[in-house]
Design a protein around this motif. Structure first.
Motif, PDB file in Angstrom:
ATOM      1  N   THR A   1      -2.617  10.918 -10.476  1.00  0.00           N
ATOM      2  CA  THR A   1      -4.030  11.253  -9.869  1.00  0.00           C
ATOM      3  C   THR A   1      -4.386  12.480  -9.506  1.00  0.00           C
ATOM      4  OG1 THR A   1      -1.848  12.337  -8.209  1.00  0.00           O
ATOM      5  CG2 THR A   1      -2.107   9.450  -7.680  1.00  0.00           C
TER       6      THR A   1
ATOM      7  N   LEU B   1      -3.017   3.518  -2.680  1.00  0.00           N
ATOM      8  CA  LEU B   1      -3.430   3.168  -4.453  1.00  0.00           C
ATOM      9  C   LEU B   1      -2.088   1.359  -3.893  1.00  0.00           C
ATOM     10  CD1 LEU B   1      -1.690   4.941  -6.874  1.00  0.00           C
ATOM     11  CD2 LEU B   1      -3.539   4.573  -6.006  1.00  0.00           C
TER      12      LEU B   1
ATOM     13  N   ARG C   1       0.558  -1.533  -5.197  1.00  0.00           N
ATOM     14  CA  ARG C   1       1.478  -1.210  -5.873  1.00  0.00           C
ATOM     15  C   ARG C   1       2.083  -2.912  -6.103  1.00  0.00           C
ATOM     16  NH1 ARG C   1       5.055   2.113  -8.836  1.00  0.00           N
ATOM     17  NH2 ARG C   1       4.363   4.095  -7.753  1.00  0.00           N
TER      18      ARG C   1
ATOM     19  N   SER D   1      -4.275   9.651  -3.424  1.00  0.00           N
ATOM     20  CA  SER D   1      -4.649   8.156  -3.317  1.00  0.00           C
ATOM     21  C   SER D   1      -4.666   7.313  -2.310  1.00  0.00           C
ATOM     22  CB  SER D   1      -5.473   8.030  -5.122  1.00  0.00           C
ATOM     23  OG  SER D   1      -5.384   9.069  -5.693  1.00  0.00           O
TER      24      SER D   1
ATOM     25  N   ILE E   1      -6.535   0.481  -7.961  1.00  0.00           N
ATOM     26  CA  ILE E   1      -6.916   1.642  -5.880  1.00  0.00           C
ATOM     27  C   ILE E   1      -7.713   1.386  -5.458  1.00  0.00           C
ATOM     28  CG2 ILE E   1      -7.801   4.242  -6.597  1.00  0.00           C
ATOM     29  CD1 ILE E   1      -7.550   4.223 -10.078  1.00  0.00           C
TER      30      ILE E   1
ATOM     31  N   LEU F   1      -0.938   0.069 -10.782  1.00  0.00           N
ATOM     32  CA  LEU F   1      -1.358   0.568  -9.004  1.00  0.00           C
ATOM     33  C   LEU F   1      -2.839   0.009  -9.011  1.00  0.00           C
ATOM     34  CD1 LEU F   1       0.692   3.705 -10.304  1.00  0.00           C
ATOM     35  CD2 LEU F   1       1.524   1.733  -8.579  1.00  0.00           C
TER      36      LEU F   1
ATOM     37  N   GLU G   1       1.300  -0.772  -0.191  1.00  0.00           N
ATOM     38  CA  GLU G   1       0.136   0.513   0.132  1.00  0.00           C
ATOM     39  C   GLU G   1       0.800   1.367  -0.121  1.00  0.00           C
ATOM     40  OE1 GLU G   1      -3.639  -1.580   2.343  1.00  0.00           O
ATOM     41  OE2 GLU G   1      -3.238   0.879   3.288  1.00  0.00           O
TER      42      GLU G   1
END
Ligand SMILES: Cc1cc2nc3c(=O)[nH]c(=O)nc-3n(C[C@H](O)[C@H](O)[C@H](O)COP(=O)(O)OP(=O)(O)OC[C@H]3O[C@@H](n4cnc5c(N)ncnc54)[C@H](O)[C@@H]3O)c2cc1C
Length: 573
Positions: free
Chosen positions: A119, A125, A127, A123, A74, A72, A52
């Protein structure tokens, strides 16, 4: 719809079955398939593959031209996926929100990204690194299918967007434009054609010496670029990972090489495919393959190849595209392949799947007309040149038969020329029957082409009957030559044993392992058309490519302890 879209659409259907309203070639971009919202259950499973991150608003995550981008996901916030448009600006392709993910084909391959992600709010994300994405693709089949399908649909959307893509400018029957176009199509690269007549009258078109041109999105114009230069410029060229020793290096991405790659990678072997042009091989140039199992109404070679290519990407195969292997040698039991330009690939085993290339016409000035009237493939692209014209097809095999039948629906008349006395022993009966029944095709037996004439392109052809001596000269500007093939084995000359025609000897013939595909060098195998005594068909190439991997498993199991984990400077030198 442009051709890359058709091929991708077909591949998208393969990984994500379409709804009952079956997708046809005029399919619309499917937003729902391109941007699926992942369920909470899937997001939870993805957690173990990623890390994260909290990213502030207005951060560029990757941009046009970047390679090796991560995926990535979301978790909260928003990302804009943007496309570069003519003049250097960006347009929004899609705003991605929670539950969606970034990336398109570039997360599966190592080519340069053709989109940017940024972005648009703070955000959270997840990864997923490329390495973890590969592990995920192997372990989580259902998620893999969603990701691959989305990647394909996104590229379909990009190809279909008229405001993006490079511009291929010139006369659409210009031979150089045709080969650049073929390269872009087979590599799924977005492009548009801007038709410009060649005209010697000042101000009415481009001079022939300036055609074709490619206008890049940043406005630069490339005049008559070589394919490998274009591949480098667009980032289609992919390179091997330095210092990696692959379990299997497959040379050639025709049906045999793609099958070997899919089987090797799906069975956990680290695999690289090195392809000098674009995936598909000879099959990629076939208009319709009707005898490959599972396609009752036939499949174009390009569609079959694109499906195989994407399937290989899904299993994490690394591709090195647009560079030929020029030689191979062994260093301490490892195989060292040298690519044009000097890059080196080290592998524990090698699959030679470099196929064959078309045999040329035995007429002394044939080179003057190659791609200027003489063609060695008969796909939809070449068929555009035949509308309402008389054309010639030369050859007695199935590929010539298919070409005749396919082109007879477009051309005014097909003159089908063969050297032999009949088609019986060389062509499948179903094709012979269709040729015999077609009023659009005339078969000339015991006949050979004697003369090719023309200035900038082919204009007249003369052919003669060897038995009667009768000679015919007609105004014909398109000849399709399908008279067999010669092996692409120059790069292994002197390294493995070849037969007197240059095909690679395997199995008992090679004096090494008794397995069918082993060459004279331990750890090097050969499959498909390049192999001596192989059946020159798509199905057998695919079969051999699939089966050879079991030979390789056995070989690697015996030798694994002898190999280093990483290539040292000695192997890479
Ligand atoms: C027009 C046409 C129609 C055909 N129709 C049919 C059909 O209907 N049914 C059927 O069963 N068969 C058909 N065939 C035959 C079939 O396509 C071949 O048997 C099959 O493609 C062989 O597969 P392959 O992978 O062994 O080799 P190929 O398809 O020849 O692929 C070899 C690949 O290796 C690459 N390569 C070569 N040298 C190097 C190098 N040094 N480094 C890196 N890459 C290299 C090439 O660029 C190529 O992509 C047709 C062939 C043609 C030409």
């Amino acid at each position: 719809m442009s051709e890359p879209q058709e091929e991708l659409t077909s591949a998208a259907q393969a990984v994500s079955p379409p709804p009952l309203t079956s997708l046809g070639p005029d399919v619309e971009f499917r937003l729902d398939l391109a941007f699926p919202r992942l369920s909470d259950e899937i997001l939870q499973r993805l957690g173990s593959y990623g890390q994260e991150e909290f990213i502030p608003k207005d951060t560029c995550l990757y941009t046009y031209g970047d390679r090796d981008t991560d995926m990535l996901v979301i978790l909260s916030g928003e990302i804009e996926s943007r496309l570069l448009v003519k003049g250097g600006g960006f347009k929004i392709f899609r705003s991605l929100c929670a539950g969606e993910f970034t990336g398109e084909l570039n997360v599966l391959n190592t080519q340069r990204s053709i989109a940017e992600a940024r972005t648009t709010s703070a955000s959270r994300l997840l990864r997923i690194s490329r390495r973890n994405l590969r592990a995920l693709m192997r372990a989580e089949g259902d998620i893999a299918n969603i990701v691959v399908s989305a990647c394909i649909w996104r590229r379909i959307g990009m190809i279909g967007d008229p405001s993006t893509g490079i511009i291929l400018r010139g006369c659409s029957d210009n031979p150089d434009l045709l080969s650049l176009r073929r390269f872009l199509v087979r590599n799924f690269y977005p492009y548009r054609i801007e038709e410009l007549p060649t005209n010697d009258e000042p101000g009415t078109g481009l001079a022939a010496t300036e055609m074709p041109q490619i206008e890049l999105l940043d406005g630069r114009v490339l005049v008559r670029p070589a394919i490998c230069d274009l591949a480098d410029e667009l980032g289609i060229t992919e390179f091997p990972e330095p210092h990696t020793i692959y379990d299997v290096a497959v040379v050639g991405a025709g049906p045999a090489g793609l099958a070997a790659a899919v089987y090797a990678a799906s069975e956990g072997l680290s695999t690289i495919v090195i392809e000098g042009n674009a995936p598909g091989g000879q099959a990629g140039t076939s208009s319709k393959i009707e005898n490959y199992l599972g396609f009752p109404t036939g499949v174009s070679g390009a569609q079959l190849a694109s499906r195989g290519h994407l399937q290989a990407l899904k299993f994490g195969v690394h591709f090195a595209i647009a560079r030929d292997v020029v030689s191979t040698a062994q260093v301490d039991g490892l195989h060292r392949l040298i690519l044009a330009g000097g890059a080196v690939v080290c592998a524990r085993s090698v699959v030679i799947a470099s196929g064959a290339r078309y045999r040329r016409l035995n007429v002394k000035n044939h080179e003057d007309f190659e791609n200027r009237g003489l063609y060695y493939a008969a796909t939809a692209m070449e068929s555009l040149l035949c509308c309402e014209r008389e054309i010639i097809v030369v050859g007695g095999g199935n590929s010539a038969g298919q070409a005749s039948i396919f082109l007879s629906s477009i051309a005014r008349h097909v003159h089908h020329i063969i050297r032999g006395t009949s088609l019986e022993s060389t062509m499948s009966q179903y094709l012979i029957s269709r040729i015999e029944r077609s009023p659009q095709i005339t078969l000339y037996t015991n006949t050979e082409i004697d003369g090719l004439e023309g200035k900038a392109a082919l204009e007249f052809v003369t052919w003669a009957n060897r038995k009667t001596g009768e000679s015919v000269r007609r105004p014909i500007s398109n000849v399709f030559v399908m008279i067999g093939a010669e092996p692409n084995s120059g790069w292994v000359y002197g390294a493995v044993k070849l037969d007197d025609k240059g095909f690679v000897l395997t199995g008992g013939q090679s004096g090494f392992e008794a397995t069918s595909y082993a060459t004279s060098v331990p750890g090097i195998y050969a499959v498909g058309d390049v192999r001596a005594e192989s059946v020159k068909r798509v199905a057998s190439a695919v079969g051999e490519g699939s089966v050879v991997i079991s030979n390789i498993h056995r070989y690697l199991a015996k030798r694994r302890l002898d190999f280093p984990e990483q290539a040292s400077s000695k192997e890479l030198r």
